[in-house]
Design a protein around this motif. Structure first.
Motif, mmCIF file in Angstrom:
data_model
loop_
_atom_site.group_PDB
_atom_site.id
_atom_site.type_symbol
_atom_site.label_atom_id
_atom_site.label_comp_id
_atom_site.label_asym_id
_atom_site.label_seq_id
_atom_site.Cartn_x
_atom_site.Cartn_y
_atom_site.Cartn_z
ATOM 1 N N UNK A 7 11.717 -8.318 -20.986
ATOM 2 C CA UNK A 7 11.775 -8.637 -22.422
ATOM 3 C C UNK A 7 10.652 -9.613 -22.798
ATOM 4 N N UNK A 8 9.446 -9.304 -22.313
ATOM 5 C CA UNK A 8 8.232 -10.064 -22.674
ATOM 6 C C UNK A 8 8.137 -11.474 -22.084
ATOM 7 N N UNK A 9 8.997 -11.786 -21.146
ATOM 8 C CA UNK A 9 8.923 -13.111 -20.540
ATOM 9 C C UNK A 9 8.916 -13.008 -19.015
ATOM 10 N N UNK A 10 8.165 -13.897 -18.387
ATOM 11 C CA UNK A 10 8.182 -13.923 -16.929
ATOM 12 C C UNK A 10 9.547 -14.386 -16.434
ATOM 13 N N UNK A 11 9.858 -13.974 -15.212
ATOM 14 C CA UNK A 11 11.136 -14.363 -14.608
ATOM 15 C C UNK A 11 10.957 -15.344 -13.454
ATOM 16 N N UNK A 12 9.708 -15.721 -13.182
ATOM 17 C CA UNK A 12 9.452 -16.584 -12.036
ATOM 18 C C UNK A 12 9.259 -15.791 -10.751
ATOM 19 N N UNK A 13 9.230 -14.484 -10.881
ATOM 20 C CA UNK A 13 9.068 -13.587 -9.736
ATOM 21 C C UNK A 13 7.684 -12.943 -9.804
ATOM 22 N N UNK A 50 -5.754 -22.755 -14.167
ATOM 23 C CA UNK A 50 -4.306 -22.528 -14.172
ATOM 24 C C UNK A 50 -3.670 -22.937 -12.844
ATOM 25 N N UNK A 51 -4.324 -22.576 -11.773
ATOM 26 C CA UNK A 51 -3.853 -22.961 -10.434
ATOM 27 C C UNK A 51 -3.744 -24.479 -10.309
ATOM 28 N N UNK A 52 -4.790 -25.188 -10.710
ATOM 29 C CA UNK A 52 -4.775 -26.640 -10.537
ATOM 30 C C UNK A 52 -3.787 -27.272 -11.517
ATOM 31 N N UNK A 53 -3.563 -26.621 -12.624
ATOM 32 C CA UNK A 53 -2.579 -27.104 -13.592
ATOM 33 C C UNK A 53 -1.176 -27.055 -12.977
ATOM 34 N N UNK A 54 -0.836 -25.942 -12.377
ATOM 35 C CA UNK A 54 0.497 -25.831 -11.763
ATOM 36 C C UNK A 54 0.639 -26.734 -10.548
ATOM 37 N N UNK A 55 -0.437 -26.918 -9.796
ATOM 38 C CA UNK A 55 -0.373 -27.853 -8.669
ATOM 39 C C UNK A 55 -0.018 -29.257 -9.142
ATOM 40 N N UNK A 56 -0.622 -29.646 -10.232
ATOM 41 C CA UNK A 56 -0.383 -31.013 -10.734
ATOM 42 C C UNK A 56 0.982 -31.148 -11.376
ATOM 43 N N UNK A 57 1.393 -30.152 -12.144
ATOM 44 C CA UNK A 57 2.590 -30.343 -12.962
ATOM 45 C C UNK A 57 3.850 -29.712 -12.358
ATOM 46 N N UNK A 58 3.682 -28.982 -11.256
ATOM 47 C CA UNK A 58 4.857 -28.416 -10.586
ATOM 48 C C UNK A 58 5.681 -27.592 -11.557
ATOM 49 N N UNK A 59 6.980 -27.489 -11.272
ATOM 50 C CA UNK A 59 7.865 -26.849 -12.233
ATOM 51 C C UNK A 59 8.045 -25.375 -11.999
ATOM 52 N N UNK A 60 9.252 -24.911 -12.217
ATOM 53 C CA UNK A 60 9.586 -23.513 -12.006
ATOM 54 C C UNK A 60 9.740 -22.740 -13.306
ATOM 55 N N UNK A 61 10.042 -23.442 -14.389
ATOM 56 C CA UNK A 61 10.175 -22.778 -15.686
ATOM 57 C C UNK A 61 9.204 -23.426 -16.665
ATOM 58 N N UNK A 62 8.865 -22.709 -17.678
ATOM 59 C CA UNK A 62 7.967 -23.248 -18.708
ATOM 60 C C UNK A 62 8.563 -24.519 -19.301
ATOM 61 N N UNK A 63 9.864 -24.530 -19.473
ATOM 62 C CA UNK A 63 10.497 -25.706 -20.074
ATOM 63 C C UNK A 63 10.316 -26.934 -19.167
ATOM 64 N N UNK A 64 10.444 -26.715 -17.869
ATOM 65 C CA UNK A 64 10.284 -27.825 -16.935
ATOM 66 C C UNK A 64 8.828 -28.334 -16.952
ATOM 67 N N UNK A 65 7.891 -27.405 -16.977
ATOM 68 C CA UNK A 65 6.482 -27.804 -17.006
ATOM 69 C C UNK A 65 6.173 -28.545 -18.305
#
Lengths: 385, 385, 385, 385
Positions: free
Chosen positions: D65-71, D356-371
């Motif tokens: 439904x247009x959203x990633x699932x973390x998979x 994007x890679x370095x962004x996720x490394x720094x901010x961690x998080x599994x969901x957009x809301x957490x990030x």
């Protein structure tokens, strides 16, 4: 470095895998891979879904005229039932009003932890990927490694050694006999007497609405001395095998050689004494399961994995609704009683992958011909010592 | 990404470790690390060497005024006995004529496979690195991770649950009690009755010139829901824990939760039912050992590892001389009877490292303050569901 | 897989490096490594610090009797000036009251971004690791790779081709002549005429309180056809070389072969036509710098890197105090005018490391003898085509 | 850790990509991705093939439904021309007799080195993967990262700054204006005057049977202070960007900020002085291209890459037949004159991926809301300093 990524939801349009790092000129027998997928779908005590599916892999790249090119191999496995799921699992568009969100986490699954971790209201978004359905790509990926190993005379066999409370006691027979008998068995058990008792036990569990786990054993023959390394903890082949097997859905234990029994046996009866005859080092026993110091020692590699029973029971477990916090007991329509024989096939695949990785690390090479040269000259060099 | 490399030979000048990826501003308690090194050196049934050594870590970088700077932490552990080895293990210069090459591989060690793999005439070049001595750096590295976890209320405990043929049956007590009692025990056993029998057994093995293995259990409390992932096989925390433990010298089996017993128990008795009370999800049991679908579920993480008996026996095993191919039976001067209590400390370290890695993957952050913010806001968010 | 970690603060007790993945039986010439460290410290226009230091590496593991054992090599470089810093950079204990925190970030350094990212009040905690001092470990690590390559007839040379506004135009001479002349030059420039003008320019910059950057070129001879791969983006050797060089302090540009000039030249004059004579494929030109499609093509590998001028100027740059937000202009006591000749030595090391990594990936092998066999049989096989 | 693998031959049935490590709940705009694929296919001076293709990505997993699932997200791009190639590029079966092997390596391509490395008789097995066709998956993969960045206000723009001998001199305009004008230009050039001269140059090259290279610039706005790190060489963001860009087909040079000009300019004019006003640190210049010490400093990230001219010329280059060793000059039917505008789109994608890679490394998080929570609290914390 041989590596892979897989993707796919259980009821999505397709599962996908990419393997990178294969040498060129490896004959890639598609029927062999499909046969492994078929083997994963067998086993006495499976429910309905296994019959819907009849997995076949489609190769999209990396292979031409039945041979690898040294480029990444992409594979997909179509979901034969996708037409029934294309609304509920639609990639694009809004969720149709008909979609019912799953809000009741099942014990023994990733449901609760996954819904919290990934902030999902609909637990379907968790269970679709956490599902054992995704072991199909593990088998596809591992079967490619298996073809590589087979090219060098390395074979991987799996058989069930425990199922529920029934255990195969010391089976008298060669590895080839074990493999051949297990292959003919509906429960992948080499000993016909034990097989019979296991089937009875599955029938009883089914009648009781219960499920069963078990233990399978993977045997690798023909692996050369010297795969893996003690140089650094993360190079130890036993550690890598443990990770590979423990990462399969529902696996809760892994052991190598005599494993936990080694902890319970005095040292004088555990270690495999070394002899020399007929121009080669010999062992009378293989309690170490072919691995000493994290390195293959020339004996068959033997690993076992313990699978917990399937957590989806006719006799439902207690849980709560994540929205209302009300307790509930789910009723389910169908389930497998036991998936241990299938898990053994997944185990073969993951072991093959791990051995294949360490094989390429040791022997390098970009084409099968180059690896053949490297391999032969190594075997010759160590054969002279 | 938290990572490390270690280096060092058993009788070389020093062991070295570098940890990269730690956040800044973590208080780094050197005495805590040294205490862990001391704990690794304890245990009833150890031979002479443990007394020579009294390991202390020296930090060479990454820390200033007792706090990390976010830069790599280098640590060394000097070999106190180096002056007796500086000739035999000289880094530079020709081998002195006094050096006697080791040509007789010991069963149960990397000796034979390592000598062939790395093309070494002198097996010393294999055994020096494959030696359990190198678990000292594992403990140093893991203790740093432990300080990180402790900062966030996550604790790691280890205790021995089996030794040789003696097994701790269900011990009644809290985790804190188990930890506290095991800490006071010479064999790291929580139950005093069992402890007594274990010590008798060690004495008997010593008298018989034999050695003993055993099983230790590691318990992690305070780990949040959501470490690890089912998204890809190599992200599963159970798989990573299995690798970490199986990579410790002499470990031949790993299990999570009730492990192999899960395979032998019907599904209706295996899975941990989910309740909700006092504003949180609850479990009455923890058979899964805190891991469902490769993800922490909020329960204590419980893993066990099986250690084989030490392969260096007074009652020597048969082997051959690699030069002459003549059989021989080594006589040895000293040996430990049992190293399971020490291995439990190594196990704590490796589990702490693995949990620490997955903790930083989930919570990101470059400074402790940033991780604290991220951690708290996550706990709050999932607490509201 | 060859890998390394380094650690160390500029004024800490020591720098440390661990290399993992080296084959056994590689002769490890310590004097060669120390000579490379010495070369890094040379160069006309260096300030005072280079004279304090006289770096020497100490090997702590992985080497015995001058040969690698296939186990991790740990190296340290002591800080000769540590006694003057042991209070200010103390690992343990409270900060002494004498320590003055640095709160004024220098333009052109990691200071500002680092202090915010790692939440540091004292910018010293940033600059100590970001310092070019840490290129010493890069040189140590790269020199080990260089010894590996040299064993297989692969040599790495660096020379300065631009410094400030002065450029070496097409130098007529063999690579050996360039290398030999650059080695004798105080500014690592092969052309004596240009060298003279460069030294004059450095003197002028010094008088003006200014600093200079430049461009160095690294040439690798003897690399076989087939290192790197086009199979996946992260396998391309040109990309890896670019990362290795761009990761050196102060490097702002990297080019391969004729690099940016390739963008400005018509296709008919860019590509290196292929001939065949004397039993081998030939090229009259090497505009591609030895890399086509991310793979070595048998021509010398030629890469260049652009270094910005040192940002610590006698003529200070404007900044602000992070505490007070007041502007300030730092006065400094001493500085180098130009570090390009030294950077060329670091560049050699990083290129050697990268080529060494791809060499081991392709040829596998655990001992030098095994790699020799694999290497020779590959060269023979491609020589027949 | 965000990672991807791609697979696919230029004329195979489909290209495939898998991305692993995306957070859940990211809106995934398929039309945005397809638009980027379309942009890659544009540009004045392209030959026929670009018209055959009209790439569209199909998502097979990881999105609902247009959203990633973390998979993991799997994507394929079908080859619209597959029916014309299904015999020549058949995955299974014997090579049909109609297949003509390619035995003449083209200068400037991986052909010669690839055929030797991978032991291929038919150079098609090399060129199919080495082809720039495969940049389509790079764009698909990078576009997903771009959607992630965009969610956090980070935008990536690319424009052509040199083409052949024509160069865009200092263009007066905001980044938004540059982006908007380049987007409307057939050659992705912001300055209309220069655009005209570039088109004339392309026409002239076409008439002469020649090809042209050029330089494109990528600008990233909105990246927070603190991506990347100086802690270890392989964490430096400048190095990672250099690798990402140099790994694109035909790229021979990369520079950051003023790049090679920094080497030619005195230090007093290179470094970006630091001011403070309106509650934030300020710079009047951005010569560093937003990166100091390998870390983003809050200024726009500016990188440039030099592309060599397309090596497939109407005016053919000299080569030899690998079978006969006879010289030959290929005649070709069609070719692009210039692919620099398309390469700029690939460059945007690779830069977006790396950021994007370095962004996720720094901010961690599994969901957009957490990030989002982690990101905001970091911005607030550094905003207070």
């Amino acid at each position: 470095m041989l590596r892979y990524l897989t993707a796919g939801e259980s009821h999505g349009p397709a599962l996908t895998a990419i393997i990178e790092g294969l040498p060129s000129n490896l004959p890639l027998d598609l029927e062999f891979i499909n046969h492994q997928l078929w083997r994963r779908q067998q086993g006495y005590g499976r429910g309905g879904r296994m019959k819907i599916e009849s997995d076949r892999v489609e190769i999209l790249s990396g292979v031409r005229f039945d041979k690898t090119m040294g480029t990444p191999v992409a594979m997909t496995i179509q979901n034969k039932d996708w037409r029934n799921w294309s609304e509920k699992m639609a990639i694009t568009g809004q969720a149709p009003s008909s979609v019912v969100e799953i809000t009741k986490p099942r014990p023994g699954h990733a449901d609760l932890a996954g819904a919290l971790k990934y902030n999902q209201e609909d637990i379907r978004n968790v269970l679709e990927r956490a599902s054992a359905r995704n072991t199909a790509t593990m088998v596809a990926v591992g079967s490619v490694a298996r073809l590589l190993l087979r090219h060098f005379g390395i074979e991987v066999y799996g058989h069930v050694v425990e199922l529920g409370s029934v255990r195969v006691e010391k089976f008298e027979g060669t590895i080839a006999e074990i493999a051949e008998r297990a292959e003919r068995s509906e429960v992948r058990v080499a000993d016909p007497e034990v097989e019979k008792r296991i089937i009875e036990q599955i029938d009883a569990a089914k009648a009781a609405g219960d499920t069963l786990g078990g233990v399978f054993e993977i045997i690798v023959t023909g692996a050369p001395i010297g795969l893996g390394s003690y140089s650094h903890p993360d190079r130890k082949l036993d550690g890598r095998l443990a990770q590979a097997l423990m990462s399969i859905q529902a696996i809760k234990g892994v052991e190598i050689g005599i494993g936990f029994d080694a902890a319970r046996t005095p040292g004088s009866h555990v270690h495999d004494e070394i002899g020399y005859s007929q121009g080669a080092y010999q062992r009378r026993t293989n309690h170490a399961g072919g691995l000493e110091g994290g390195v293959t020692n020339g004996q068959p590699v033997v690993v076992r994995a313990a699978m917990k029973p399937i957590p989806t029971l006719y006799k439902p477990l207690e849980s709560v609704d994540m929205r209302t916090k009300e307790p509930y007991r789910a009723t389910i329509e169908r389930s497998d009683v036991c998936a241990v024989p299938a898990a053994a096939v997944v185990g073969e695949a993951m072991v093959a992958w791990t051995i294949g990785q360490s094989f390429l690390e040791k022997f390098g090479g970009d084409s099968i011909e180059e690896i053949e040269r490297n391999y032969k000259s190594y075997l010759q060099a160590i054969g002279e010592r």
